[in-house]
Design a protein around this motif. Structure first.
Motif, PDB file in Angstrom:
ATOM      1  N   SER A   1       0.491  -1.159   0.314  1.00 17.53           N
ATOM      2  CA  SER A   1       0.424  -0.173   0.191  1.00 17.53           C
ATOM      3  C   SER A   1       0.640   1.309  -0.292  1.00 17.53           C
ATOM      4  N   CYS A   2       2.130   0.998   0.474  1.00 15.61           N
ATOM      5  CA  CYS A   2       2.800   2.439   0.190  1.00 15.61           C
ATOM      6  C   CYS A   2       4.130   2.064  -0.373  1.00 15.61           C
ATOM      7  N   GLY A   3       4.517   1.236  -0.837  1.00 18.28           N
ATOM      8  CA  GLY A   3       5.890   1.074  -0.986  1.00 18.28           C
ATOM      9  C   GLY A   3       5.634   2.235  -2.880  1.00 18.28           C
ATOM     10  N   GLY A   4       4.519   2.272  -3.252  1.00 19.55           N
ATOM     11  CA  GLY A   4       4.715   2.749  -4.751  1.00 19.55           C
ATOM     12  C   GLY A   4       5.096   4.036  -4.429  1.00 19.55           C
ATOM     13  N   CYS A   5       5.383   4.920  -3.303  1.00 20.48           N
ATOM     14  CA  CYS A   5       5.944   6.232  -2.928  1.00 20.48           C
ATOM     15  C   CYS A   5       6.661   5.860  -2.077  1.00 20.48           C
ATOM     16  N   HIS A   6       6.957   5.328  -1.028  1.00 20.02           N
ATOM     17  CA  HIS A   6       7.410   4.494  -0.222  1.00 20.02           C
ATOM     18  C   HIS A   6       8.462   4.000  -0.814  1.00 20.02           C
ATOM     19  N   GLY A   7       9.866   4.330  -1.557  1.00 22.68           N
ATOM     20  CA  GLY A   7      10.662   3.097  -1.804  1.00 22.68           C
ATOM     21  C   GLY A   7      11.396   3.852  -3.865  1.00 22.68           C
TER      22      GLY A   7
ATOM     23  N   PRO B   1      12.376   7.888  -2.408  1.00 28.90           N
ATOM     24  CA  PRO B   1      11.498   8.031  -1.855  1.00 28.90           C
ATOM     25  C   PRO B   1      11.065   9.032  -1.080  1.00 28.90           C
ATOM     26  N   GLN B   2       9.480   9.175  -1.123  1.00 29.42           N
ATOM     27  CA  GLN B   2       7.885  10.554  -0.405  1.00 29.42           C
ATOM     28  C   GLN B   2       9.087  10.732   1.154  1.00 29.42           C
ATOM     29  N   ALA B   3       9.290  11.345   1.303  1.00 27.55           N
ATOM     30  CA  ALA B   3       9.232  12.040   2.135  1.00 27.55           C
ATOM     31  C   ALA B   3      10.905  11.653   3.457  1.00 27.55           C
TER      32      ALA B   3
ATOM     33  N   PHE C   1      13.123   8.552  14.315  1.00 27.28           N
ATOM     34  CA  PHE C   1      12.341   9.825  14.630  1.00 27.28           C
ATOM     35  C   PHE C   1      11.402  10.388  12.930  1.00 27.28           C
ATOM     36  N   ALA C   2      10.625  10.460  12.971  1.00 26.38           N
ATOM     37  CA  ALA C   2       9.253  11.584  11.602  1.00 26.38           C
ATOM     38  C   ALA C   2      10.676  12.721  11.104  1.00 26.38           C
ATOM     39  N   PHE C   3      10.442  12.992  10.289  1.00 28.85           N
ATOM     40  CA  PHE C   3      10.291  14.267   9.150  1.00 28.85           C
ATOM     41  C   PHE C   3       9.650  15.209   9.960  1.00 28.85           C
ATOM     42  N   GLY C   4       7.835  15.294  10.175  1.00 29.71           N
ATOM     43  CA  GLY C   4       7.145  15.451  10.138  1.00 29.71           C
ATOM     44  C   GLY C   4       6.957  16.134  11.183  1.00 29.71           C
ATOM     45  N   ASN C   5       7.123  15.884  12.849  1.00 32.17           N
ATOM     46  CA  ASN C   5       7.451  15.408  14.126  1.00 32.17           C
ATOM     47  C   ASN C   5       8.195  15.176  14.817  1.00 32.17           C
TER      48      ASN C   5
ATOM     49  N   SER D   1       3.208   6.628  18.151  1.00 31.34           N
ATOM     50  CA  SER D   1       3.746   6.601  16.441  1.00 31.34           C
ATOM     51  C   SER D   1       3.685   7.232  15.397  1.00 31.34           C
ATOM     52  N   TYR D   2       4.153   7.873  15.405  1.00 33.13           N
ATOM     53  CA  TYR D   2       4.140   9.256  13.940  1.00 33.13           C
ATOM     54  C   TYR D   2       3.787   7.693  12.842  1.00 33.13           C
ATOM     55  N   LEU D   3       4.408   6.962  12.392  1.00 30.40           N
ATOM     56  CA  LEU D   3       3.560   6.490  11.401  1.00 30.40           C
ATOM     57  C   LEU D   3       1.829   5.920  11.954  1.00 30.40           C
TER      58      LEU D   3
ATOM     59  N   LEU E   1       0.216   8.097  13.427  1.00 29.65           N
ATOM     60  CA  LEU E   1      -1.332   8.895  14.002  1.00 29.65           C
ATOM     61  C   LEU E   1      -1.113   9.472  12.589  1.00 29.65           C
ATOM     62  N   LYS E   2       0.309   9.106  11.334  1.00 25.72           N
ATOM     63  CA  LYS E   2      -0.539   9.776   9.608  1.00 25.72           C
ATOM     64  C   LYS E   2      -1.517   8.443   9.439  1.00 25.72           C
ATOM     65  N   LEU E   3      -1.538   7.093   9.515  1.00 26.23           N
ATOM     66  CA  LEU E   3      -2.453   6.472   9.459  1.00 26.23           C
ATOM     67  C   LEU E   3      -3.692   6.584   9.665  1.00 26.23           C
ATOM     68  N   ALA E   4      -3.660   6.868  11.003  1.00 29.68           N
ATOM     69  CA  ALA E   4      -5.509   7.339  11.136  1.00 29.68           C
ATOM     70  C   ALA E   4      -5.963   8.625  11.280  1.00 29.68           C
TER      71      ALA E   4
ATOM     72  N   SER F   1       1.880  16.849  10.373  1.00 26.55           N
ATOM     73  CA  SER F   1       1.988  17.686   9.244  1.00 26.55           C
ATOM     74  C   SER F   1       1.565  16.932   8.446  1.00 26.55           C
ATOM     75  N   GLY F   2       1.408  17.630   6.652  1.00 24.80           N
ATOM     76  CA  GLY F   2       1.017  16.999   5.811  1.00 24.80           C
ATOM     77  C   GLY F   2      -0.249  16.240   5.638  1.00 24.80           C
ATOM     78  N   SER F   3      -0.530  14.976   4.976  1.00 21.36           N
ATOM     79  CA  SER F   3      -1.619  14.486   4.855  1.00 21.36           C
ATOM     80  C   SER F   3      -1.984  12.991   5.547  1.00 21.36           C
ATOM     81  N   ARG F   4      -2.734  12.592   5.848  1.00 19.28           N
ATOM     82  CA  ARG F   4      -3.482  11.165   5.935  1.00 19.28           C
ATOM     83  C   ARG F   4      -2.243  10.153   5.037  1.00 19.28           C
ATOM     84  N   MET F   5      -2.341   8.587   5.623  1.00 23.16           N
ATOM     85  CA  MET F   5      -1.633   8.726   4.656  1.00 23.16           C
ATOM     86  C   MET F   5      -2.655   6.678   4.557  1.00 23.16           C
ATOM     87  N   PRO F   6      -2.508   6.444   3.513  1.00 20.90           N
ATOM     88  CA  PRO F   6      -2.085   6.866   2.150  1.00 20.90           C
ATOM     89  C   PRO F   6      -2.326   7.203   1.451  1.00 20.90           C
ATOM     90  N   LEU F   7      -1.134   8.497   0.407  1.00 19.63           N
ATOM     91  CA  LEU F   7      -1.604   9.119  -0.448  1.00 19.63           C
ATOM     92  C   LEU F   7      -2.765   8.184  -1.513  1.00 19.63           C
ATOM     93  N   ASP F   8      -3.694   9.576  -1.960  1.00 21.74           N
ATOM     94  CA  ASP F   8      -4.072   8.145  -3.414  1.00 21.74           C
ATOM     95  C   ASP F   8      -3.072   8.050  -4.619  1.00 21.74           C
TER      96      ASP F   8
END
Ligand code: HEC
Length: 452
Positions: free
Chosen positions: A358-364, A368-370, A386-390, A404-406, A408-411, A417-424
């Motif tokens: 679900s994430c590897g397309g952008c985070h690979g 990789p993104q971010a 540590f997270a880049f966004g916090n 866990s920032y990952l 929080l991004k999923l939830a 900061s930024g968008s909820r994951m996964p981005l479309d």
């Protein structure tokens, strides 16, 4: 409960200095093994929804008595160490003793000091020296180092591990280093008298030569051969140690101490934490799961959590035969989140594949993104950073999804900061992972985010 404590204390006080007739508290719990009053169940709203776990729990475990018989008895059997670290405490074999576990201290009889959870520590007894005018100091822990008696001169300093009595206290003892003080070490405890007032009692006295060692919070008391019996009696009295696990943290100090069962607060009940292996992110020392027995199922856990949540924190006694209020229980919103086993949620066969697909397309790939590569080898290790966004938060904080920032991004938590994951990938904003995948990731984090 109180009267029992008072009786035990009275026994301790009477027994002071009399090693012959002194009877130590037997090591078992000072509970009154009375049967609860099996009266008419309280009327409580019945769950009428359709969640199969709630319906199952309501049918099989309508009351605390059923919960004790069907879950507790099996889980806390005498042969495994979930409810107790090693010895027999707590005894949860009858509904009466189970009821007594409400608001009762945890880790009363740990096998070793290291297996004590900070939040089970109690306010320690206090120490003073009758002849020296310093204010009494809370006791952290003590140890009797066994060995042949060595006589140190009054102006000598015994080594930190000298044979004899070592008392570690919370504050610096305002006495000089490098010399002996002859005097009466006095151990004090608060208790509540019959009138309900707090009284301070001397529970033991020990006459010897004392030295202040190390950082001033370490007292050494000489144990001459003729004092051995006194020393034995002191140990039998059962001095309450405020830092029982010897890690420098006095667990009861910050008001965070917890009992076995905390009425109204399942998340802060040691019994629950022991089953889970953590309490609000803090790991619990000791064996986690009831390995030998069948672990509690989701239904079992639901009954336990709703039972504890429904206990009135202001009551003095609890009737286990009352109906468990499932309809009003917060855990019915998502019973599956109570799964202890993590239903086979492991990094390698469940969590990583979700992240890769679900994430590897952008985070690979090469950029990789971010800067977060979830696709290639080493992804687990990278998640420990540590997270880049916090930069205050790690991507994964084992045991704590909420930190866990990952997660929080999923939830889609408000703090990210930024968008909820996964981005479309097609550019139309954010999506959410399907609920079962989110549950798996959350369970994995709660269970310690292991690389397994
Ligand atoms: C379509 C591309 C895309 C997909 C798919 C995607 N992300 Fe992201 N991710 C981004 C972008 C762009 C950012 C940086 C902007 C932001 O944080 O919103 C980001 C940032 C992040 C961050 C923040 C990292 C940090 O250190 O601050 C995390 C964590 C994250 N993504 C996790 C995931 C997870 C987990 C998935 C899969 C469930 C996922 N992403 C899927 C594009 C994507």
């Amino acid at each position: 409960m109180r009267s029992t404590i008072a009786m035990v204390l009275a026994a301790l006080v009477l027994g002071c200095g009399d090693a012959e007739t002194y009877k130590p508290p037997s090591g078992s719990i000072p509970f009154e093994p009375e049967r609860p009053d099996v009266g008419t169940p309280n009327p409580s709203t019945t769950y009428t929804g359709s969640d199969p776990f709630v319906l199952d729990a309501q049918m099989r475990m309508p009351t605390g008595v059923d919960l004790q018989r069907k879950v507790i008895l099996r889980t806390c059997g005498p042969t495994n160490g979930v409810c107790h670290n090693q010895k027999e405490y707590p005894d949860l074999h009858t509904t009466g003793t189970f009821a007594s576990a409400i608001n009762a201290p945890c880790n009363l009889q740990p096998g070793t000091f290291g297996s004590v959870f900070d939040r089970c520590e109690r306010l320690g007894d206090r120490f003073m020296m009758t002849e020296q005018k310093f204010k009494e100091i809370e006791i952290g822990w003590y140890e009797v180092v066994v060995g042949a008696y060595v006589e140190y001169g009054d102006n000598e300093t015994p080594p930190s591990d000298a044979a004899g009595f070592h008392l570690h206290v919370r504050d610096v003892v305002p006495l000089e280093h490098g010399r002996a003080y002859w005097g009466t070490g006095t151990f004090l405890r608060n208790f509540i008298n019959a009138q309900g007032a707090v009284e301070q009692l001397s529970i033991f006295t020990y006459n010897t030569r004392w030295w202040v060692l190390d950082d001033g919070r370490h007292l050494y008391g000489e144990v001459h051969d003729y004092q051995a019996e006194d020393m034995e009696a002191l140990q039998k009295v059962g001095i309450v140690q405020g830092d029982q696990n010897r890690n420098g943290n006095f667990g009861a100090r910050d008001g965070k101490s917890v009992p076995l069962l905390n009425p109204g607060k399942p998340e802060e009940s040691y019994l629950v934490a022991r089953l889970r292996g953590h309490m609000q992110g803090d790991p619990i020392p000791g064996t986690r799961m009831p390995l030998a027995n069948q672990p509690p199922s989701v239904t079992d856990m639901l009954a336990l959590m709703c039972f504890i949540e429904g206990l009135d924190p202001n009551a003095k006694e609890w009737n286990l035969s009352s109906s468990i209020n499932y309809a009003g229980c917060s855990y019915i919103a998502n019973p599956e989140a109570l799964s202890l086993v993590g239903a086979g949620v492991h990094w390698a066969d469940r969590v990583w594949p979700i992240l890769q697909s679900s994430c590897g397309g952008c985070h690979g790939g090469s950029s990789p993104q971010a800067g977060l590569d979830l696709l290639s080898d080493g992804a687990w290790t990278r998640l420990q950073g540590f997270a880049f966004g916090n930069p205050q938060l790690k991507l994964i904080d084992p045991g704590r999804p909420e930190k866990s920032y990952l997660w929080l991004k999923l939830a889609g938590d408000g703090s990210i900061s930024g968008s909820r994951m996964p981005l479309d990938p097609l550019g139309s904003g954010s999506r959410s992972l399907p609920q079962d995948q989110l549950d798996s990731i959350q369970t994995w984090i709660l269970a310690g985010a292991l690389n397994d």
